[in-house]
Scaffold this motif. Sequence first.
Motif, mmCIF file in Angstrom:
data_model
loop_
_atom_site.group_PDB
_atom_site.id
_atom_site.type_symbol
_atom_site.label_atom_id
_atom_site.label_comp_id
_atom_site.label_asym_id
_atom_site.label_seq_id
_atom_site.Cartn_x
_atom_site.Cartn_y
_atom_site.Cartn_z
ATOM 1 N N ALA A 260 0.853 -1.190 0.000
ATOM 2 C CA ALA A 260 0.000 0.000 0.000
ATOM 3 C C ALA A 260 0.889 1.240 0.000
ATOM 4 O O ALA A 260 1.919 1.283 0.674
ATOM 5 C CB ALA A 260 -0.910 0.007 1.227
ATOM 6 N N ALA A 261 0.489 2.252 -0.777
ATOM 7 C CA ALA A 261 1.334 3.441 -0.974
ATOM 8 C C ALA A 261 1.733 4.085 0.358
ATOM 9 O O ALA A 261 2.879 4.514 0.527
ATOM 10 C CB ALA A 261 0.603 4.460 -1.843
ATOM 11 N N HIS A 262 0.814 4.096 1.326
ATOM 12 C CA HIS A 262 1.143 4.777 2.587
ATOM 13 C C HIS A 262 2.256 4.072 3.354
ATOM 14 O O HIS A 262 2.987 4.709 4.113
ATOM 15 C CB HIS A 262 -0.110 4.939 3.458
ATOM 16 N N GLN A 263 2.390 2.748 3.133
ATOM 17 C CA GLN A 263 3.446 2.009 3.838
ATOM 18 C C GLN A 263 4.841 2.440 3.374
ATOM 19 O O GLN A 263 5.829 2.159 4.044
ATOM 20 C CB GLN A 263 3.307 0.498 3.608
ATOM 21 N N LEU A 264 4.904 3.099 2.210
ATOM 22 C CA LEU A 264 6.197 3.527 1.676
ATOM 23 C C LEU A 264 6.577 4.923 2.182
ATOM 24 O O LEU A 264 7.647 5.431 1.861
ATOM 25 C CB LEU A 264 6.149 3.516 0.142
ATOM 26 N N HIS A 265 5.678 5.536 2.956
ATOM 27 C CA HIS A 265 5.941 6.905 3.409
ATOM 28 C C HIS A 265 5.825 7.107 4.911
ATOM 29 O O HIS A 265 6.446 7.997 5.459
ATOM 30 C CB HIS A 265 4.996 7.874 2.693
ATOM 31 N N LEU A 266 5.007 6.298 5.558
ATOM 32 C CA LEU A 266 4.780 6.481 6.992
ATOM 33 C C LEU A 266 5.442 5.353 7.774
ATOM 34 O O LEU A 266 5.751 4.298 7.222
ATOM 35 C CB LEU A 266 3.277 6.494 7.301
ATOM 36 N N THR A 267 5.648 5.582 9.075
ATOM 37 C CA THR A 267 6.204 4.544 9.942
ATOM 38 C C THR A 267 5.442 4.561 11.270
ATOM 39 O O THR A 267 4.561 5.393 11.487
ATOM 40 C CB THR A 267 7.695 4.785 10.251
ATOM 41 N N GLU A 268 5.846 3.658 12.160
ATOM 42 C CA GLU A 268 5.227 3.586 13.486
ATOM 43 C C GLU A 268 5.268 4.939 14.211
ATOM 44 O O GLU A 268 4.417 5.225 15.049
ATOM 45 C CB GLU A 268 5.926 2.524 14.340
ATOM 46 N N MET A 269 6.270 5.767 13.864
ATOM 47 C CA MET A 269 6.383 7.067 14.529
ATOM 48 C C MET A 269 5.131 7.927 14.306
ATOM 49 O O MET A 269 4.799 8.780 15.128
ATOM 50 C CB MET A 269 7.604 7.834 14.018
ATOM 51 N N LEU A 339 4.292 9.030 -7.123
ATOM 52 C CA LEU A 339 5.174 9.971 -7.836
ATOM 53 C C LEU A 339 6.249 10.536 -6.907
ATOM 54 O O LEU A 339 7.344 10.871 -7.339
ATOM 55 C CB LEU A 339 4.346 11.114 -8.437
ATOM 56 N N ARG A 340 5.919 10.614 -5.631
ATOM 57 C CA ARG A 340 6.889 11.127 -4.662
ATOM 58 C C ARG A 340 8.140 10.235 -4.623
ATOM 59 O O ARG A 340 9.246 10.703 -4.366
ATOM 60 C CB ARG A 340 6.226 11.166 -3.286
ATOM 61 N N LEU A 341 7.954 8.947 -4.913
ATOM 62 C CA LEU A 341 9.104 8.030 -4.936
ATOM 63 C C LEU A 341 10.035 8.367 -6.094
ATOM 64 O O LEU A 341 11.233 8.096 -6.045
ATOM 65 C CB LEU A 341 8.623 6.577 -5.061
ATOM 66 N N VAL A 342 9.466 8.953 -7.161
ATOM 67 C CA VAL A 342 10.289 9.388 -8.292
ATOM 68 C C VAL A 342 11.084 10.622 -7.874
ATOM 69 O O VAL A 342 12.290 10.700 -8.108
ATOM 70 C CB VAL A 342 9.406 9.686 -9.521
ATOM 71 N N ASP A 343 10.396 11.551 -7.225
ATOM 72 C CA ASP A 343 11.065 12.761 -6.716
ATOM 73 C C ASP A 343 12.186 12.408 -5.752
ATOM 74 O O ASP A 343 13.215 13.084 -5.700
ATOM 75 C CB ASP A 343 10.061 13.640 -5.958
ATOM 76 N N GLU A 344 11.959 11.353 -4.974
ATOM 77 C CA GLU A 344 12.960 10.954 -3.986
ATOM 78 C C GLU A 344 14.028 10.044 -4.589
ATOM 79 O O GLU A 344 14.836 9.456 -3.863
ATOM 80 C CB GLU A 344 12.265 10.284 -2.786
ATOM 81 N N LYS A 345 13.987 9.879 -5.926
ATOM 82 C CA LYS A 345 15.005 9.170 -6.701
ATOM 83 C C LYS A 345 15.070 7.666 -6.393
ATOM 84 O O LYS A 345 16.086 7.018 -6.618
ATOM 85 C CB LYS A 345 16.419 9.765 -6.469
ATOM 86 N N LEU A 346 13.976 7.120 -5.856
ATOM 87 C CA LEU A 346 13.965 5.675 -5.598
ATOM 88 C C LEU A 346 13.741 4.912 -6.892
ATOM 89 O O LEU A 346 14.391 3.888 -7.152
ATOM 90 C CB LEU A 346 12.853 5.334 -4.592
ATOM 91 N N ILE A 347 12.817 5.402 -7.723
ATOM 92 C CA ILE A 347 12.504 4.755 -8.993
ATOM 93 C C ILE A 347 12.343 5.837 -10.045
ATOM 94 O O ILE A 347 12.172 7.013 -9.717
ATOM 95 C CB ILE A 347 11.182 3.939 -8.898
ATOM 96 N N ASP A 348 12.385 5.414 -11.351
ATOM 97 C CA ASP A 348 12.156 6.413 -12.388
ATOM 98 C C ASP A 348 10.660 6.465 -12.718
ATOM 99 O O ASP A 348 9.868 5.640 -12.246
ATOM 100 C CB ASP A 348 13.031 6.158 -13.621
ATOM 101 N N LEU A 349 10.295 7.431 -13.522
ATOM 102 C CA LEU A 349 8.872 7.661 -13.799
ATOM 103 C C LEU A 349 8.210 6.462 -14.483
ATOM 104 O O LEU A 349 7.134 6.035 -14.050
ATOM 105 C CB LEU A 349 8.723 8.952 -14.620
#
Lengths: 426, 325
Positions: A260-269, A339-349
Amino acid sequence: MSPTISILHARLHDPSADAERVTDIHLSEGKIVAIGDTPAGFSAAQQIDAAGHYLISGIIDLNTRLREPGQEQKGTIISETTAAARGGVTTVICPPDTDPVIDTPAVAELIRRRAKQSAQARVLSVGALTRGLAGEQLTEMAALKSSGCIAVSNARRPVRNNLILKRALEYAATWQIPVFVNPLDHALNNSGCAHDGRVANRLGLPGIPCSAETVAVATMLELAQESGAHIHFQKISTARAVEMLHEAQIKGIHVTADVAAHQLHLTEMDVDGFDSNCHLLPPLRTLADRNALRQGVAEGVISAICSGHEPHEADAKLAPFPATEPGISALETLLPLTLRLVDEKLIDLPRAIALLTSGPAEIAELDSGRVTVGADADLCLIDLDREWQFAAENMLSAGHNTPFDGWEFKGYVTHTFFEGRMTWSE
Amino acid sequence: MSAVNLQLDENNKLRHFLSIEGLNRDLLLRILDSSESFINITDRSVKKVPALRGKVIANLFFENSTRTRTTFELAAKRLSADVLNLNISTSATSKGETLLDTLRNLEAMDVDMFVMRHGDSGAAHFLASHANPGVSIINAGDGQHSHPTQAMLDMYTIRRVKGDFTPLRVAIVGDILHSRVARSQIMALNTLGVSEVRVIAPRTLIPSYARESLGVHVYHDMDQGIRDVDVIIMLRLQKERMSGALLPSEHEYFQCYGLTEERLQLAAADVTVMHPGPINRGVEMATAVADGNHSVILQQVTYGIAVRMAILSMAMQPSSAGREV
């Protein structure tokens, strides 16, 4: 009947050349009839100047709860597919835990008909793996498949008997139906409501250990090998699950996974302060888990990103944290978070788009998810450079339960087309 | 909505009392100092001051409690407040009323302060984040999260007996995993700067990340854990822990973790023994220890009233201006 439309000067990624080009797309009778020159005799009732905009195949979301039938106070086919259209999503795939459960062709047919009348996106159902999701008797999977179910699943309900589980997988494999699995050992879950880690320990929230997921993954991997079924793991959340799936894929076992997309951005914190919008299942885990999930996305162990859409009425989140219902209304943040993952240079578009289109299409064994002549005209136009602020109060979903209120995003859906019909434009 | 912002107003004055987390050492010391002044009232023939005259305090107990509810009630009455006791487990929620509706209804009756015990972690934070301005929430225990007034009365007791916190080694023995009391005690002890906090229990009763999340040293061996400590806090063992496969039997628990006179010899000579009550004699501790001269268990109860008077008066808002009716 959908009108004839020409989308002009759109940026389009051509996977065969692995290059981007600017071109025109022509739509008629719900299909893409031409890419490039206008075909002879084609006259567009509507022309859309898409200069500078990026055109993609409509997003396919593997995990959308529409809440209809049964929980219309949380959302309806109309409200949630309208939200989907705004999010650039043209196909939603619904788990079987509706009320009634999708365990007979009649229920699948009911949903299909209601969607046909009113939906702003293609609604596909996942049938139940066991009758009533009770984990005891097999469903009529051949009939479910004939009535349009693209997979079978027991959603979040347990199949406590591994013999029944093994036979269910074998039976699904007989009819070549993918089995969608939410890996969760219910005993280890033990009515937890947050990751069993530092934050939950400090806040005194009942914890869900990683083993609640990984024990279930291990069991399913063993049964996958023996049954020959295509197992697709939904919404995985742990680093260890990524590792186990990677090993299984290397061995050639037919297993796929999404996150799920949110799992790639949020954590237990993010649970700190008892934010009930971060009460999710599976729970938000550690930074190390999040990074491993990101790595899994980058390296291809995880081949799709889903929304895990679960809209709720406001009251469902207005209670002390453990008493709130888990879930996030996520259709409208799926694309910007990816798309934020592209901005963060993890993957390309192109990889980001594949994770939302061709990736899920392959998992669900759908003949879609690519922009090609003859394909359904399910398309989405994105202004990639547009920066905007997400506001929960402006969501089209009936559920405004999101932890992303106020987040700054880059990349905005300006138009969505479903079967050649414009279902969203700002 | 962090705990800090919720609990303090713009002048760093107490607005709600929800958890020890987010409160600094100065504030905890101010609570202890204020408690000291209320202790004397207990000794007077008229045990009452007019500090909260005209204020209404509602005790909202969603879980059964005798001791905590009674001491809160006494504390409020000695401050001259009007007290409403609501036993919610047998009224509103069984009729389907939500916690928020309960709050709104009582606010409409001009209640100034709620003292709440609830079975869900975070319940007090939830109530505080939805309370009208001018209304204060006092956490009397929420799930497994926090029981800050109990922790403060324990701190008061320790200061009264030991004087200075900084040289102290404190061991907390028992079901840390499910204990809101332990979580609050640990945070208070660390905030007040004790030398060391130890927790002692089998692995089944210790949170997975106790050391990192709570800042404690973890012991599984009772004899090692209580060696040379200055304070031992024994926690109550809930009977249901046996059915959840967390422990085999009360007998084995007492054998391995029960506080006996022999074991007490391992601690510092002037060790203080505490227990938040109610005690299971012969399960957590031997009767001889509970009633022995190291024990301050009954003082804890007495001090509890003064400490709660201090907290109620510090958190009460001066006026109900701005309240919506």
